[in-house]
Design an enzyme around this catalytic site. Structure first.
Site, PDB file in Angstrom:
ATOM      1  N   ILE A 189       2.919  -3.123   4.075  1.00 27.45           N
ATOM      2  CA  ILE A 189       2.847  -1.685   4.338  1.00 27.45           C
ATOM      3  C   ILE A 189       4.188  -0.823   4.300  1.00 27.45           C
ATOM      4  CG2 ILE A 189       0.500  -1.485   5.361  1.00 27.45           C
ATOM      5  CD1 ILE A 189       2.485  -1.715   8.010  1.00 27.45           C
ATOM      6  N   HIS A 190       5.464  -1.344   4.068  1.00 26.33           N
ATOM      7  CA  HIS A 190       6.653  -0.750   4.404  1.00 26.33           C
ATOM      8  C   HIS A 190       7.534  -1.480   3.589  1.00 26.33           C
ATOM      9  CE1 HIS A 190      10.054   0.799   6.263  1.00 26.33           C
ATOM     10  NE2 HIS A 190       9.481   1.816   6.786  1.00 26.33           N
TER      11      HIS A 190
ATOM     12  N   TYR B 260       0.904  -0.968   0.131  1.00 26.92           N
ATOM     13  CA  TYR B 260       0.063   0.177  -0.082  1.00 26.92           C
ATOM     14  C   TYR B 260       0.878   1.237  -0.126  1.00 26.92           C
ATOM     15  CZ  TYR B 260      -3.980  -3.014   1.055  1.00 26.92           C
ATOM     16  OH  TYR B 260      -4.896  -3.955   1.075  1.00 26.92           O
TER      17      TYR B 260
ATOM     18  N   ASP C 203       2.413 -40.358  -5.214  1.00 28.24           N
ATOM     19  CA  ASP C 203       1.469 -40.822  -6.110  1.00 28.24           C
ATOM     20  C   ASP C 203       1.241 -39.280  -6.749  1.00 28.24           C
ATOM     21  OD1 ASP C 203       0.135 -39.727  -4.236  1.00 28.24           O
ATOM     22  OD2 ASP C 203      -1.127 -41.640  -4.022  1.00 28.24           O
TER      23      ASP C 203
END
Ligand SMILES: CC(=O)SCCNC(=O)CCNC(=O)[C@H](O)C(C)(C)COP(=O)(O)OP(=O)(O)OC[C@H]1O[C@@H](n2cnc3c(N)ncnc32)[C@H](O)[C@@H]1OP(=O)(O)O
Ligand SMILES: O=CC(=O)O
Ligand SMILES: [Mg+2]
Length: 325
Positions: A253-254, A36, A301
Protein backbone atom coordinates in the site's frame (compact mmCIF):
# COMPACT_ATOMS: atom_id res chain seq x y z
CA UNK A 1 4.80 -5.45 -21.02
CA UNK A 2 7.02 -7.79 -19.02
CA UNK A 3 7.01 -11.27 -20.44
CA UNK A 4 3.88 -10.43 -22.41
CA UNK A 5 4.83 -12.41 -25.53
CA UNK A 6 5.36 -15.54 -23.50
CA UNK A 7 2.22 -14.93 -21.54
CA UNK A 8 0.06 -14.59 -24.66
CA UNK A 9 1.69 -17.67 -26.11
CA UNK A 10 0.85 -19.60 -22.93
CA UNK A 11 -2.74 -18.50 -23.07
CA UNK A 12 -3.12 -19.42 -26.71
CA UNK A 13 -1.51 -22.78 -25.95
CA UNK A 14 -4.00 -23.31 -23.17
CA UNK A 15 -6.97 -22.83 -25.43
CA UNK A 16 -5.52 -24.66 -28.41
CA UNK A 17 -4.47 -27.70 -26.45
CA UNK A 18 -7.30 -28.98 -24.33
CA UNK A 19 -4.99 -31.57 -22.86
CA UNK A 20 -2.81 -28.91 -21.21
CA UNK A 21 -3.08 -29.12 -17.45
CA UNK A 22 -4.05 -26.19 -15.24
CA UNK A 23 -0.70 -26.18 -13.52
CA UNK A 24 1.02 -25.41 -16.80
CA UNK A 25 -0.80 -22.13 -17.38
CA UNK A 26 0.90 -20.03 -14.66
CA UNK A 27 1.83 -16.57 -15.91
CA UNK A 28 5.46 -15.85 -16.62
CA UNK A 29 5.06 -12.23 -15.58
CA UNK A 30 6.45 -11.77 -12.08
CA UNK A 31 4.05 -10.09 -9.67
CA UNK A 32 6.12 -10.02 -6.50
CA UNK A 33 4.63 -6.75 -5.30
CA UNK A 34 1.35 -5.25 -6.42
CA UNK A 35 0.70 -1.75 -5.07
CA UNK A 36 -2.67 -0.06 -4.65
CA UNK A 37 -2.97 3.50 -5.89
CA UNK A 38 -6.28 5.32 -5.26
CA UNK A 39 -7.73 5.94 -8.73
CA UNK A 40 -8.51 9.63 -8.18
CA UNK A 41 -5.05 10.47 -6.80
CA UNK A 42 -2.85 11.80 -9.62
CA UNK A 43 -0.01 12.59 -7.28
CA UNK A 44 0.28 8.99 -6.10
CA UNK A 45 -0.19 7.67 -9.64
CA UNK A 46 2.60 9.89 -10.92
CA UNK A 47 4.77 8.73 -8.07
CA UNK A 48 3.94 5.09 -8.85
CA UNK A 49 5.07 5.58 -12.44
CA UNK A 50 8.59 6.44 -11.21
CA UNK A 51 8.94 3.39 -8.96
CA UNK A 52 10.45 -0.01 -9.72
CA UNK A 53 7.58 -2.35 -9.02
CA UNK A 54 6.12 -5.33 -10.87
CA UNK A 55 2.46 -4.27 -10.76
CA UNK A 56 0.23 -1.41 -9.75
CA UNK A 57 -3.50 -1.46 -9.05
CA UNK A 58 -5.44 1.69 -9.83
CA UNK A 59 -8.19 1.38 -7.29
CA UNK A 60 -11.90 2.11 -7.47
CA UNK A 61 -12.72 -0.02 -4.42
CA UNK A 62 -11.83 0.27 -0.76
CA UNK A 63 -8.99 2.77 -1.13
CA UNK A 64 -11.56 5.21 -2.53
CA UNK A 65 -14.23 6.92 -0.40
CA UNK A 66 -17.81 6.65 -1.59
CA UNK A 67 -17.92 10.32 -2.59
CA UNK A 68 -14.79 9.85 -4.74
CA UNK A 69 -15.95 6.79 -6.68
CA UNK A 70 -17.07 8.71 -9.75
CA UNK A 71 -13.90 10.79 -9.78
CA UNK A 72 -11.78 7.62 -9.62
CA UNK A 73 -13.57 5.80 -12.44
CA UNK A 74 -13.45 8.85 -14.70
CA UNK A 75 -9.84 9.65 -13.85
CA UNK A 76 -8.33 6.21 -14.38
CA UNK A 77 -8.68 6.05 -18.19
CA UNK A 78 -7.13 9.52 -18.41
CA UNK A 79 -4.28 8.39 -16.19
CA UNK A 80 -3.69 5.37 -18.40
CA UNK A 81 -3.71 7.56 -21.48
CA UNK A 82 -1.18 10.10 -20.31
CA UNK A 83 1.12 8.18 -17.95
CA UNK A 84 4.00 5.99 -18.97
CA UNK A 85 4.07 3.25 -16.34
CA UNK A 86 6.98 1.50 -18.08
CA UNK A 87 7.01 -2.26 -17.82
CA UNK A 88 4.69 -2.38 -14.85
CA UNK A 89 1.55 -4.45 -15.08
CA UNK A 90 -1.36 -2.02 -14.76
CA UNK A 91 -4.43 -3.43 -13.05
CA UNK A 92 -7.69 -1.73 -12.17
CA UNK A 93 -9.64 -2.90 -9.12
CA UNK A 94 -13.36 -2.36 -9.68
CA UNK A 95 -16.01 -2.37 -6.98
CA UNK A 96 -17.54 -5.69 -5.99
CA UNK A 97 -20.81 -7.06 -7.30
CA UNK A 98 -22.75 -6.46 -4.06
CA UNK A 99 -22.10 -2.70 -4.11
CA UNK A 100 -24.09 -2.00 -7.27
CA UNK A 101 -21.14 0.14 -8.44
CA UNK A 102 -19.46 -2.35 -10.77
CA UNK A 103 -21.63 -1.50 -13.78
CA UNK A 104 -20.59 2.16 -13.66
CA UNK A 105 -16.94 1.21 -13.16
CA UNK A 106 -17.03 -1.11 -16.14
CA UNK A 107 -18.76 1.32 -18.47
CA UNK A 108 -16.33 4.07 -17.62
CA UNK A 109 -13.14 2.05 -17.56
CA UNK A 110 -13.66 -0.52 -20.29
CA UNK A 111 -15.34 1.75 -22.80
CA UNK A 112 -12.09 3.67 -23.02
CA UNK A 113 -9.42 3.06 -25.66
CA UNK A 114 -6.84 3.03 -22.89
CA UNK A 115 -7.39 -0.36 -21.41
CA UNK A 116 -5.37 -1.71 -18.49
CA UNK A 117 -3.37 -4.93 -18.63
CA UNK A 118 -5.67 -6.56 -16.14
CA UNK A 119 -8.67 -6.24 -13.87
CA UNK A 120 -9.05 -7.21 -10.23
CA UNK A 121 -12.44 -8.35 -9.07
CA UNK A 122 -12.77 -8.04 -5.28
CA UNK A 123 -14.98 -9.94 -2.83
CA UNK A 124 -15.69 -12.81 -5.18
CA UNK A 125 -17.90 -15.34 -3.40
CA UNK A 126 -18.47 -17.88 -6.14
CA UNK A 127 -17.73 -18.59 -9.78
CA UNK A 128 -21.11 -17.06 -10.53
CA UNK A 129 -19.69 -13.66 -9.47
CA UNK A 130 -16.86 -14.07 -11.98
CA UNK A 131 -19.18 -15.14 -14.80
CA UNK A 132 -21.46 -12.21 -14.01
CA UNK A 133 -18.53 -9.80 -14.17
CA UNK A 134 -17.10 -11.24 -17.39
CA UNK A 135 -20.50 -11.02 -19.11
CA UNK A 136 -20.87 -7.44 -17.95
CA UNK A 137 -17.40 -6.53 -19.19
CA UNK A 138 -17.90 -8.29 -22.53
CA UNK A 139 -21.22 -6.45 -23.09
CA UNK A 140 -20.09 -2.98 -22.06
CA UNK A 141 -16.44 -2.93 -22.75
CA UNK A 142 -13.99 -2.45 -25.53
CA UNK A 143 -12.37 -5.83 -24.99
CA UNK A 144 -12.67 -6.90 -28.63
CA UNK A 145 -10.07 -4.25 -29.50
CA UNK A 146 -7.47 -6.25 -27.57
CA UNK A 147 -5.42 -8.86 -29.39
CA UNK A 148 -5.11 -10.84 -26.18
CA UNK A 149 -7.39 -11.92 -23.38
CA UNK A 150 -7.81 -9.50 -20.50
CA UNK A 151 -5.82 -10.63 -17.46
CA UNK A 152 -8.01 -11.25 -14.44
CA UNK A 153 -7.15 -11.35 -10.75
CA UNK A 154 -9.76 -12.59 -8.34
CA UNK A 155 -9.79 -11.46 -4.72
CA UNK A 156 -11.09 -13.89 -2.12
CA UNK A 157 -11.94 -12.27 1.19
CA UNK A 158 -15.04 -13.98 2.60
CA UNK A 159 -15.73 -17.26 4.35
CA UNK A 160 -17.99 -18.47 1.55
CA UNK A 161 -15.26 -17.75 -1.01
CA UNK A 162 -12.93 -20.04 0.94
CA UNK A 163 -15.52 -22.81 0.72
CA UNK A 164 -15.95 -22.22 -3.02
CA UNK A 165 -12.29 -21.93 -3.96
CA UNK A 166 -12.17 -25.01 -6.12
CA UNK A 167 -14.86 -23.80 -8.51
CA UNK A 168 -13.50 -20.23 -8.38
CA UNK A 169 -9.99 -21.28 -9.36
CA UNK A 170 -11.19 -23.57 -12.11
CA UNK A 171 -12.86 -20.66 -13.92
CA UNK A 172 -12.10 -20.54 -17.66
CA UNK A 173 -13.13 -18.13 -20.38
CA UNK A 174 -12.17 -17.10 -23.89
CA UNK A 175 -11.94 -13.39 -23.16
CA UNK A 176 -10.49 -13.41 -19.65
CA UNK A 177 -7.29 -15.05 -18.51
CA UNK A 178 -7.49 -15.77 -14.79
CA UNK A 179 -3.91 -15.52 -13.56
CA UNK A 180 -3.96 -14.42 -9.91
CA UNK A 181 -5.72 -15.46 -6.75
CA UNK A 182 -5.41 -12.68 -4.19
CA UNK A 183 -6.10 -13.03 -0.47
CA UNK A 184 -8.01 -10.07 1.00
CA UNK A 185 -7.11 -10.62 4.63
CA UNK A 186 -8.59 -7.43 6.07
CA UNK A 187 -12.06 -8.13 4.77
CA UNK A 188 -11.70 -11.78 5.68
CA UNK A 189 -10.87 -10.91 9.29
CA UNK A 190 -13.89 -8.65 9.48
CA UNK A 191 -16.12 -11.34 8.04
CA UNK A 192 -15.05 -14.12 10.39
CA UNK A 193 -14.93 -11.85 13.42
CA UNK A 194 -11.23 -12.41 14.11
CA UNK A 195 -8.61 -9.90 15.23
CA UNK A 196 -5.22 -9.56 13.63
CA UNK A 197 -2.38 -10.74 15.84
CA UNK A 198 1.32 -10.07 15.43
CA UNK A 199 2.14 -13.39 13.77
CA UNK A 200 -1.20 -13.62 11.94
CA UNK A 201 -1.80 -17.17 13.20
CA UNK A 202 -5.56 -16.60 12.85
CA UNK A 203 -5.01 -16.37 9.07
CA UNK A 204 -2.70 -19.33 8.57
CA UNK A 205 -5.39 -21.79 7.49
CA UNK A 206 -6.90 -19.35 4.97
CA UNK A 207 -3.51 -18.42 3.56
CA UNK A 208 -2.60 -22.06 3.00
CA UNK A 209 -6.03 -22.74 1.53
CA UNK A 210 -5.49 -19.94 -0.99
CA UNK A 211 -2.02 -21.20 -1.93
CA UNK A 212 -3.24 -24.76 -2.30
CA UNK A 213 -6.02 -23.80 -4.71
CA UNK A 214 -3.94 -21.29 -6.65
CA UNK A 215 -1.18 -23.82 -7.22
CA UNK A 216 -3.54 -26.67 -8.07
CA UNK A 217 -4.97 -24.54 -10.87
CA UNK A 218 -1.76 -22.86 -12.07
CA UNK A 219 -2.48 -19.40 -10.66
CA UNK A 220 -0.26 -16.89 -8.94
CA UNK A 221 -1.03 -16.65 -5.22
CA UNK A 222 -0.83 -13.11 -3.81
CA UNK A 223 -0.53 -12.65 -0.06
CA UNK A 224 -2.17 -10.10 2.23
CA UNK A 225 -1.44 -6.44 2.89
CA UNK A 226 0.82 -5.52 5.82
CA UNK A 227 -1.06 -2.50 7.15
CA UNK A 228 1.55 -1.14 9.55
CA UNK A 229 3.50 0.36 6.66
CA UNK A 230 6.16 2.02 8.80
CA UNK A 231 7.15 -1.30 10.40
CA UNK A 232 9.60 -2.60 7.82
CA UNK A 233 10.97 -5.35 10.05
CA UNK A 234 7.52 -6.84 10.55
CA UNK A 235 6.83 -6.46 6.84
CA UNK A 236 10.00 -8.33 5.93
CA UNK A 237 9.21 -11.14 8.38
CA UNK A 238 5.70 -11.57 6.96
CA UNK A 239 6.85 -11.28 3.32
CA UNK A 240 9.57 -13.91 3.74
CA UNK A 241 7.11 -16.13 5.54
CA UNK A 242 4.61 -15.75 2.68
CA UNK A 243 7.28 -16.55 0.09
CA UNK A 244 8.36 -19.66 2.01
CA UNK A 245 4.71 -20.75 2.28
CA UNK A 246 4.38 -20.67 -1.51
CA UNK A 247 2.86 -17.28 -2.25
CA UNK A 248 4.26 -15.70 -5.42
CA UNK A 249 3.75 -12.08 -4.35
CA UNK A 250 2.19 -9.67 -1.88
CA UNK A 251 -0.13 -6.68 -1.95
CA UNK A 252 1.46 -3.40 -0.82
CA UNK A 253 0.00 0.00 0.00
CA UNK A 254 3.02 2.30 0.22
CA UNK A 255 6.20 2.86 -1.84
CA UNK A 256 8.31 2.15 1.25
CA UNK A 257 7.13 -1.47 1.19
CA UNK A 258 8.14 -2.27 -2.39
CA UNK A 259 11.83 -3.14 -2.17
CA UNK A 260 11.49 -5.37 0.87
CA UNK A 261 8.60 -7.27 -0.65
CA UNK A 262 10.16 -7.69 -4.09
CA UNK A 263 13.40 -8.88 -2.54
CA UNK A 264 11.56 -11.31 -0.27
CA UNK A 265 9.86 -12.87 -3.30
CA UNK A 266 13.09 -13.11 -5.32
CA UNK A 267 15.58 -15.95 -4.97
CA UNK A 268 18.81 -14.99 -3.20
CA UNK A 269 22.25 -15.28 -4.88
CA UNK A 270 22.94 -18.34 -2.71
CA UNK A 271 19.68 -20.00 -3.79
CA UNK A 272 20.43 -19.35 -7.47
CA UNK A 273 23.96 -20.75 -7.15
CA UNK A 274 22.58 -23.81 -5.31
CA UNK A 275 19.88 -24.38 -7.93
CA UNK A 276 22.29 -24.15 -10.86
CA UNK A 277 24.86 -26.46 -9.25
CA UNK A 278 22.17 -28.93 -8.22
CA UNK A 279 20.72 -29.09 -11.76
CA UNK A 280 24.14 -29.95 -13.16
CA UNK A 281 24.79 -32.54 -10.45
CA UNK A 282 21.35 -34.06 -11.00
CA UNK A 283 21.96 -34.46 -14.73
CA UNK A 284 25.38 -36.08 -14.09
CA UNK A 285 23.88 -38.55 -11.62
CA UNK A 286 20.97 -39.37 -13.94
CA UNK A 287 23.49 -40.35 -16.58
CA UNK A 288 25.21 -42.59 -14.06
CA UNK A 289 21.84 -44.21 -13.38
CA UNK A 290 21.43 -42.67 -9.90
CA UNK A 291 18.04 -41.19 -9.03
CA UNK A 292 19.14 -40.28 -5.49
CA UNK A 293 22.55 -38.97 -4.48
CA UNK A 294 24.33 -36.78 -1.92
CA UNK A 295 24.90 -33.11 -2.78
CA UNK A 296 26.48 -30.80 -0.21
CA UNK A 297 25.59 -33.20 2.57
CA UNK A 298 21.94 -33.62 1.59
CA UNK A 299 20.02 -36.38 -0.13
CA UNK A 300 18.82 -35.13 -3.50
CA UNK A 301 16.21 -36.71 -5.73
CA UNK A 302 13.69 -35.43 -8.25
CA UNK A 303 11.55 -33.25 -5.94
CA UNK A 304 14.66 -31.25 -5.04
CA UNK A 305 15.38 -30.77 -8.74
CA UNK A 306 11.82 -29.44 -9.17
CA UNK A 307 12.42 -26.99 -6.30
CA UNK A 308 15.65 -25.86 -7.97
CA UNK A 309 13.73 -25.42 -11.23
CA UNK A 310 11.21 -23.17 -9.43
CA UNK A 311 14.07 -20.91 -8.35
CA UNK A 312 15.60 -20.81 -11.84
CA UNK A 313 12.33 -20.12 -13.63
CA UNK A 314 11.45 -17.34 -11.19
CA UNK A 315 14.78 -15.63 -11.71
CA UNK A 316 14.46 -16.05 -15.50
CA UNK A 317 11.04 -14.40 -15.38
CA UNK A 318 12.27 -11.55 -13.20
CA UNK A 319 15.30 -10.96 -15.42
CA UNK A 320 13.14 -11.28 -18.55
CA UNK A 321 10.75 -8.65 -17.29
CA UNK A 322 13.61 -6.27 -16.54
CA UNK A 323 15.34 -6.69 -19.88
CA UNK A 324 12.09 -6.16 -21.78
CA UNK A 325 11.30 -2.95 -19.88
C1 LIG B 1 -7.30 -3.74 2.41
C2 LIG B 1 -7.15 -3.02 1.10
O1 LIG B 1 -8.03 -2.98 0.32
S1 LIG B 1 -5.64 -2.28 0.79
C3 LIG B 1 -5.98 -1.18 -0.55
C4 LIG B 1 -6.69 0.09 -0.14
N1 LIG B 1 -5.80 0.99 0.51
C5 LIG B 1 -5.00 1.83 -0.20
O2 LIG B 1 -5.05 1.86 -1.40
C6 LIG B 1 -4.04 2.69 0.56
C7 LIG B 1 -2.93 3.21 -0.34
N2 LIG B 1 -1.95 3.95 0.41
C8 LIG B 1 -2.18 5.22 0.80
O3 LIG B 1 -3.19 5.81 0.51
C9 LIG B 1 -1.10 5.91 1.57
O4 LIG B 1 0.15 5.28 1.41
C10 LIG B 1 -1.32 6.00 3.10
C11 LIG B 1 -2.69 6.61 3.39
C12 LIG B 1 -1.25 4.61 3.72
C13 LIG B 1 -0.21 6.84 3.69
O5 LIG B 1 -0.26 8.06 3.01
P1 LIG B 1 0.77 9.23 3.29
O6 LIG B 1 0.91 9.45 4.76
O7 LIG B 1 0.37 10.37 2.44
O8 LIG B 1 2.11 8.62 2.77
P2 LIG B 1 3.53 9.31 2.74
O9 LIG B 1 3.44 10.77 3.11
O10 LIG B 1 4.45 8.49 3.55
O11 LIG B 1 3.88 9.19 1.20
C14 LIG B 1 5.21 9.34 0.77
C15 LIG B 1 5.24 9.43 -0.73
O12 LIG B 1 4.74 8.22 -1.28
C16 LIG B 1 3.62 8.48 -2.10
N3 LIG B 1 2.64 7.40 -1.86
C17 LIG B 1 2.11 7.00 -0.69
N4 LIG B 1 1.27 5.96 -0.90
C18 LIG B 1 1.29 5.72 -2.22
C19 LIG B 1 0.65 4.76 -3.03
N5 LIG B 1 -0.20 3.85 -2.52
N6 LIG B 1 0.91 4.79 -4.34
C20 LIG B 1 1.75 5.70 -4.88
N7 LIG B 1 2.41 6.64 -4.15
C21 LIG B 1 2.16 6.63 -2.84
C22 LIG B 1 3.10 9.86 -1.65
O13 LIG B 1 2.40 10.48 -2.69
C23 LIG B 1 4.39 10.54 -1.30
O14 LIG B 1 5.07 10.90 -2.50
P3 LIG B 1 5.32 12.41 -2.94
O15 LIG B 1 5.36 13.23 -1.71
O16 LIG B 1 6.60 12.32 -3.68
O17 LIG B 1 4.16 12.68 -3.80
O1 LIG C 1 -8.71 -5.97 -0.10
C1 LIG C 1 -7.88 -6.39 0.66
C2 LIG C 1 -8.18 -6.83 1.98
O2 LIG C 1 -7.25 -7.21 2.71
O3 LIG C 1 -9.39 -6.84 2.33
MG1 LIG D 1 -10.71 -6.12 0.73
Amino acid sequence: MPGRGLQVACWRGFHCSHTMKYHQRAAATPRRAIMYVPGYDDRKANKAATLTIDSIVLDCEDGVAINKKEEARVNIPKLLARTDFGSKDRFIRVNSRDTGLTEDDVSSILASNNLPDGLLLPKVNSVDDINWFCDLAARNGNLKSLNRPMILGVMVETAIAMLNLKEITSFKSNTFDLQCLIFGADDFLAEIGASKTENAMELMYARQHVILHAKAFGLQAIDMVYNNYKDLIGLQRQAIEGAKMGFTGKQVIHPGQIDIVQESFSPSKEQIEWAKALSIAFEDHQQQGKGAFIFRGQMIDKPLLLQANNILSLINNVNGSHTSS
